[in-house]
Design a protein around this motif. Structure first.
Motif, short mmCIF file in Angstrom:
data_model
loop_
_atom_site.label_atom_id
_atom_site.label_comp_id
_atom_site.label_asym_id
_atom_site.label_seq_id
_atom_site.Cartn_x
_atom_site.Cartn_y
_atom_site.Cartn_z
N ALA A 5 0.99 -1.16 -0.05
CA ALA A 5 -0.07 0.04 0.04
C ALA A 5 0.80 1.33 -0.07
O ALA A 5 2.27 1.27 0.37
CB ALA A 5 -0.76 0.12 1.20
N SER A 43 -2.11 -2.89 3.30
CA SER A 43 -3.20 -2.99 2.00
C SER A 43 -4.18 -3.75 2.25
O SER A 43 -4.51 -4.47 3.10
CB SER A 43 -2.18 -3.60 0.81
OG SER A 43 -2.19 -4.99 0.92
N ILE A 44 -5.37 -3.30 1.48
CA ILE A 44 -6.86 -4.06 1.66
C ILE A 44 -6.46 -5.56 1.38
O ILE A 44 -7.28 -6.29 1.89
CB ILE A 44 -7.56 -3.32 0.64
CG1 ILE A 44 -7.96 -1.99 1.10
CG2 ILE A 44 -9.08 -4.18 0.49
CD1 ILE A 44 -8.71 -1.90 2.31
N ARG A 73 -4.28 1.46 4.81
CA ARG A 73 -4.05 2.78 4.05
C ARG A 73 -4.82 2.55 2.83
O ARG A 73 -4.46 2.05 1.70
CB ARG A 73 -2.49 2.70 3.70
CG ARG A 73 -2.15 3.77 2.79
CD ARG A 73 -2.35 5.26 3.45
NE ARG A 73 -2.08 6.45 2.73
CZ ARG A 73 -2.53 6.70 1.58
NH1 ARG A 73 -3.74 6.27 1.32
NH2 ARG A 73 -2.07 7.46 0.88
N GLU A 74 -6.00 2.95 3.03
CA GLU A 74 -7.14 3.15 1.82
C GLU A 74 -8.05 4.12 2.06
O GLU A 74 -8.55 4.39 3.35
CB GLU A 74 -7.56 1.70 1.62
CG GLU A 74 -8.60 1.72 0.20
CD GLU A 74 -7.60 1.72 -0.82
OE1 GLU A 74 -7.65 3.05 -1.31
OE2 GLU A 74 -6.98 0.86 -1.64
N HIS A 93 -15.00 -3.20 2.80
CA HIS A 93 -13.76 -3.03 3.74
C HIS A 93 -14.29 -2.78 5.42
O HIS A 93 -13.59 -3.35 6.07
CB HIS A 93 -13.20 -1.52 3.20
CG HIS A 93 -12.55 -1.59 1.83
ND1 HIS A 93 -12.44 -0.58 0.94
CD2 HIS A 93 -12.29 -2.73 1.02
CE1 HIS A 93 -12.16 -0.84 -0.32
NE2 HIS A 93 -11.89 -2.15 -0.24
#
Length: 203
Positions: A18, A94-95, A129-130, A137
């Motif tokens: 990410a 990250s996702i 981090r998104e 999510h």
């Protein structure tokens, strides 16, 4: 024979692909300064992100850790619950990594180590981090919170009056490490630093 490292003086650090890999680097650097043994596992995508976001060489990033584990090494020490640690931080997360950790269907050492952290009831901090986030999510984050993970997006604290990106990063990382009861001295504290309180605006 070497004396064993106390679990609370050893932390697993994951760096996923990410945006925001600088957070992971500062975690490693500040842990080393604090005398905490850091075990790094970094995704292949993270190495690519470093090239986009920083001027750092991957060798320099790895040199900041006490031990480095290959992302595909499922026989690494951090893949086992018998290896004592104080927990794990994924910075940034990250996702995709978050989703693997949530399901327990792990395909890399990074997500396996995080799953081990949860099953051993150790502290797991995910700097997701998104943005923006959709319902899937958010439901995944809630599921992780329910099983003990701490979802901690890297949100800057403007009350600390940062004068540089570096100060913003250090404050955020410092707050994350305090979740493991590790004080690296980079946090400006509301109620303790008197100059943080700005004068109220008269209306």
């Amino acid at each position: 024979m070497d004396r064993p490292v106390p679990a609370q003086r050893r932390l697993v650090v994951g760096i996923s692909g990410a945006s925001g890999v600088i957070y992971g680097v500062r975690v490693l650097q500040l842990l080393r300064n604090a005398g905490v043994e850091a075990h790094l596992v970094m995704s292949k995508t993270a190495e690519i992100t470093f090239a986009y976001e920083t001027a750092l060489k991957i060798a320099d990033v790895k040199a900041a850790a006490h031990a480095v584990h290959d992302i595909d090494d499922m026989a690494a020490s951090i893949a086992s619950g018998s290896f004592p640690t104080g927990g794990m931080i994924v910075a940034p997360c990250s996702i995709r990594s978050m989703s693997e950790i949530a399901t327990g269907v792990t395909t890399t050492l990074l997500t396996r180590a995080a799953d081990v952290t949860l099953k051993e009831r150790r502290r797991l901090v995910l700097m997701v981090r998104e943005t923006p986030l959709h319902g899937g999510h958010l439901r995944t984050m809630a599921a992780l919170s329910d099983v003990g993970a701490i979802i901690a997006p890297p949100v800057p604290a403007f009350y600390a009056k940062p004068e540089s990106i570096e100060e913003m990063v250090d404050h955020t990382v410092g707050r994350m490490l305090e979740l493991f009861e590790i004080d690296v001295g980079s946090v400006r504290r509301w109620g303790e630093d008197r100059d943080l309180r700005a004068r109220p605006v008269k209306r």
